[in-house]
Design a protein around this motif. Structure first.
Motif, mmCIF file in Angstrom:
data_model
loop_
_atom_site.group_PDB
_atom_site.id
_atom_site.type_symbol
_atom_site.label_atom_id
_atom_site.label_comp_id
_atom_site.label_asym_id
_atom_site.label_seq_id
_atom_site.Cartn_x
_atom_site.Cartn_y
_atom_site.Cartn_z
ATOM 1 N N GLY A 144 0.786 -1.229 0.000
ATOM 2 C CA GLY A 144 0.000 0.000 0.000
ATOM 3 C C GLY A 144 0.814 1.272 0.000
ATOM 4 O O GLY A 144 0.291 2.351 -0.325
ATOM 5 N N VAL A 145 2.084 1.202 0.342
ATOM 6 C CA VAL A 145 2.944 2.384 0.323
ATOM 7 C C VAL A 145 3.399 2.619 -1.117
ATOM 8 O O VAL A 145 3.937 1.707 -1.749
ATOM 9 C CB VAL A 145 4.154 2.212 1.253
ATOM 10 C CG1 VAL A 145 5.132 3.375 1.087
ATOM 11 C CG2 VAL A 145 3.700 2.125 2.707
ATOM 12 N N PRO A 146 3.187 3.819 -1.676
ATOM 13 C CA PRO A 146 3.498 4.053 -3.082
ATOM 14 C C PRO A 146 4.996 4.001 -3.369
ATOM 15 O O PRO A 146 5.829 4.251 -2.489
ATOM 16 C CB PRO A 146 2.933 5.456 -3.340
ATOM 17 C CG PRO A 146 2.923 6.118 -1.995
ATOM 18 C CD PRO A 146 2.624 5.018 -1.018
ATOM 19 N N SER A 169 15.787 -0.533 -2.558
ATOM 20 C CA SER A 169 16.019 -1.506 -3.618
ATOM 21 C C SER A 169 14.734 -1.725 -4.404
ATOM 22 O O SER A 169 13.687 -1.150 -4.088
ATOM 23 C CB SER A 169 16.509 -2.835 -3.016
ATOM 24 O OG SER A 169 15.518 -3.379 -2.157
ATOM 25 N N GLY A 170 14.821 -2.582 -5.412
ATOM 26 C CA GLY A 170 13.633 -2.991 -6.161
ATOM 27 C C GLY A 170 12.905 -1.860 -6.857
ATOM 28 O O GLY A 170 13.512 -0.897 -7.343
ATOM 29 N N LYS A 171 11.590 -1.955 -6.883
ATOM 30 C CA LYS A 171 10.780 -0.984 -7.609
ATOM 31 C C LYS A 171 10.913 0.441 -7.070
ATOM 32 O O LYS A 171 10.950 1.392 -7.865
ATOM 33 C CB LYS A 171 9.316 -1.431 -7.610
ATOM 34 C CG LYS A 171 9.062 -2.691 -8.442
ATOM 35 C CD LYS A 171 7.600 -3.087 -8.435
ATOM 36 C CE LYS A 171 7.358 -4.332 -9.289
ATOM 37 N NZ LYS A 171 5.921 -4.747 -9.286
ATOM 38 N N PRO A 172 10.959 0.661 -5.734
ATOM 39 C CA PRO A 172 11.170 2.034 -5.251
ATOM 40 C C PRO A 172 12.482 2.638 -5.746
ATOM 41 O O PRO A 172 12.551 3.843 -6.030
ATOM 42 C CB PRO A 172 11.164 1.875 -3.727
ATOM 43 C CG PRO A 172 10.329 0.662 -3.487
ATOM 44 C CD PRO A 172 10.662 -0.265 -4.615
ATOM 45 N N LEU A 173 13.551 1.823 -5.867
ATOM 46 C CA LEU A 173 14.822 2.315 -6.381
ATOM 47 C C LEU A 173 14.697 2.703 -7.843
ATOM 48 O O LEU A 173 15.194 3.761 -8.268
ATOM 49 C CB LEU A 173 15.903 1.247 -6.202
ATOM 50 C CG LEU A 173 17.283 1.574 -6.761
ATOM 51 C CD1 LEU A 173 17.849 2.841 -6.133
ATOM 52 C CD2 LEU A 173 18.239 0.389 -6.545
ATOM 53 N N HIS A 174 14.028 1.882 -8.630
ATOM 54 C CA HIS A 174 13.820 2.210 -10.041
ATOM 55 C C HIS A 174 12.977 3.473 -10.190
ATOM 56 O O HIS A 174 13.228 4.297 -11.068
ATOM 57 C CB HIS A 174 13.152 1.030 -10.753
ATOM 58 C CG HIS A 174 14.094 -0.089 -11.090
ATOM 59 N ND1 HIS A 174 14.662 -0.227 -12.336
ATOM 60 C CD2 HIS A 174 14.585 -1.107 -10.336
ATOM 61 C CE1 HIS A 174 15.453 -1.292 -12.351
ATOM 62 N NE2 HIS A 174 15.418 -1.844 -11.147
ATOM 63 N N GLU A 175 11.971 3.620 -9.339
ATOM 64 C CA GLU A 175 11.131 4.806 -9.379
ATOM 65 C C GLU A 175 11.951 6.057 -9.080
ATOM 66 O O GLU A 175 11.797 7.102 -9.733
ATOM 67 C CB GLU A 175 9.994 4.674 -8.363
ATOM 68 C CG GLU A 175 9.073 5.883 -8.259
ATOM 69 C CD GLU A 175 8.202 6.087 -9.482
ATOM 70 O OE1 GLU A 175 7.651 7.205 -9.630
ATOM 71 O OE2 GLU A 175 8.062 5.145 -10.293
ATOM 72 N N LEU A 176 12.838 5.977 -8.106
ATOM 73 C CA LEU A 176 13.686 7.117 -7.762
ATOM 74 C C LEU A 176 14.615 7.478 -8.917
ATOM 75 O O LEU A 176 14.862 8.661 -9.175
ATOM 76 C CB LEU A 176 14.505 6.781 -6.515
ATOM 77 C CG LEU A 176 15.372 7.910 -5.955
ATOM 78 C CD1 LEU A 176 14.491 8.984 -5.324
ATOM 79 C CD2 LEU A 176 16.362 7.371 -4.935
ATOM 80 N N LEU A 196 19.545 -2.105 -11.726
ATOM 81 C CA LEU A 196 19.184 -0.746 -12.126
ATOM 82 C C LEU A 196 19.924 -0.330 -13.396
ATOM 83 O O LEU A 196 19.344 0.316 -14.285
ATOM 84 C CB LEU A 196 19.511 0.230 -10.993
ATOM 85 C CG LEU A 196 19.083 1.683 -11.186
ATOM 86 C CD1 LEU A 196 17.570 1.784 -11.336
ATOM 87 C CD2 LEU A 196 19.552 2.537 -9.996
ATOM 88 N N ALA A 197 21.188 -0.720 -13.508
ATOM 89 C CA ALA A 197 21.984 -0.360 -14.681
ATOM 90 C C ALA A 197 21.576 -1.149 -15.917
ATOM 91 O O ALA A 197 21.739 -0.680 -17.048
ATOM 92 C CB ALA A 197 23.464 -0.593 -14.391
ATOM 93 N N GLY A 198 21.039 -2.355 -15.706
ATOM 94 C CA GLY A 198 20.672 -3.210 -16.829
ATOM 95 C C GLY A 198 21.866 -3.857 -17.486
ATOM 96 O O GLY A 198 21.796 -4.303 -18.637
ATOM 97 N N ARG A 199 22.981 -3.958 -16.753
ATOM 98 C CA ARG A 199 24.206 -4.557 -17.302
ATOM 99 C C ARG A 199 25.106 -4.989 -16.143
ATOM 100 O O ARG A 199 24.973 -4.487 -15.024
ATOM 101 C CB ARG A 199 24.962 -3.560 -18.180
ATOM 102 C CG ARG A 199 25.488 -2.342 -17.434
ATOM 103 C CD ARG A 199 26.201 -1.380 -18.363
ATOM 104 N NE ARG A 199 26.834 -0.279 -17.642
ATOM 105 C CZ ARG A 199 26.212 0.814 -17.244
ATOM 106 N NH1 ARG A 199 24.916 0.963 -17.497
ATOM 107 N NH2 ARG A 199 26.879 1.760 -16.602
ATOM 108 N N PRO A 200 26.034 -5.902 -16.392
ATOM 109 C CA PRO A 200 26.983 -6.290 -15.341
ATOM 110 C C PRO A 200 27.914 -5.128 -14.996
ATOM 111 O O PRO A 200 28.212 -4.278 -15.849
ATOM 112 C CB PRO A 200 27.761 -7.447 -15.977
ATOM 113 C CG PRO A 200 26.919 -7.921 -17.116
ATOM 114 C CD PRO A 200 26.191 -6.712 -17.615
#
Length: 316
Positions: A144-146, A169-176, A196-200
């Motif tokens: 429930g926390v956005p 981490s996870g979705k909140p990190l990507h959102e930031l 997050l980088a999408g690469r090694p």
């Protein structure tokens, strides 16, 4: 010294036990469980306490489990501010198989938050945040926390002149990353960074380039990436550094607690006016101390003091 406030939205009472062998079907007779207060921000406050520092743990609590959590914090001498939520505080269970030494960890989701609880919590944190101090937001978000909660908190605290250390981490990190809010420090581990980088990011230079890109993009003023046994990399607008772990790989007992110990020590250093460079070294010594302890134990002041002189920080 600047005051430190840690934030735990989804705390837990951590139960740990062991049984001769873990297998499906039969009843597994366990040893008497140990109960510890848990959750990212709470563990940061505990690490700060173990290192002789002081902080206040702002934690959401509900029901009988929440009451137990507060009693456990009080028993350890951790100051806290309780924020009441609807529903019971969660529990997590760690069961170790004595036959193999393997640990099985069961983590519950926590109570679901309403929009009203979200808004009220932000107001309460702003009121509790120490003027000119440091706020640490660490740990998972309850249902429930956005996803933009860290960004909203960052903007709220920046307007109040408070430094936010964000460990997410996870979705909140990507959102930031998609919608930068420029907290004072953003920390993640190597797996989260590569996601997050999408690469090694195999080398320290790769990690430093990625972290510097986040700083340049306004995602955070300073970015730390933990590279596991290799130590931690810090990027700022002024430069990039890497702190090496001052222990040998064979000395590692358990990796649990290293991140929270790092954050606690890093924030203690910031609170007393140390440079980011020195805070990186102190945090790395604390993370190294944490992996010398068994199970879910955090760092000890004695181990940190012993390891700190051997912590090498190199420019990248």
């Amino acid at each position: 010294m600047a005051e430190i406030l840690t934030i735990t939205l989804n705390p837990t009472v951590d139960l740990s036990t062991s049984t001769p062998e873990v297998s499906a079907g039969p009843k597994l007779r366990c040893t008497t469980p140990l109960a510890d207060p848990g959750g990212g921000g709470i563990n940061v406050s505990r690490a700060i306490r173990f290192l002789g520092g002081h902080s206040t743990a702002f934690t959401a609590v509900g029901g009988e489990t929440g009451a137990l959590l507060l009693r456990l914090l009080a028993k350890e001498g951790v100051r806290f501010t309780a924020f009441s939520v609807t529903g019971d505080t969660r529990q997590s269970i760690a069961v170790t198989s004595e036959a193999t030494g393997e640990q099985y960890r069961f983590v519950m989701p926590g109570p679901s938050w309403s929009d009203e609880m979200v808004d009220t919590s932000l107001t309460a944190i702003r009121q509790a945040a120490p003027e000119g101090g440091i706020v640490v937001l660490s740990g998972s978000q309850p249902p429930g926390v956005p996803l933009d909660y860290p960004a909203r908190l960052s903007r709220l605290l920046e307007a109040a002149g408070v430094q936010l250390f964000l460990d997410t981490s996870g979705k909140p990190l990507h959102e930031l990353a998609r919608h930068p809010a420029n907290p004072f420090v953003l920390r993640m581990d190597d797996v989260e960074a590569e996601d997050l980088a999408g690469r090694p990011l195999p080398t320290r230079a790769d990690t430093a380039d990625f972290a510097s890109g986040l700083v340049a993009g306004g995602v955070a003023r300073n970015v730390i990436v933990a590279r596991g046994a290799d130590g931690s990399t810090l990027a700022t607008a002024e430069g990039r550094w890497h702190a090496c772990r001052p222990i040998r790989p064979e000395e590692v007992v358990s990796a649990v607690g290293a991140g929270d110990s790092f954050v606690g020590a890093f924030c203690i250093a910031l609170s007393r006016g140390d440079s980011l460079h020195d805070a990186l070294c102190y945090g790395t010594a604390a993370a190294s101390a944490a992996v010398l302890t068994a199970g879910t134990q955090l760092c000890t002041a004695e181990d940190v003091a012993r390891l700190l002189p051997g912590c090498e920080v190199v420019p990248l």
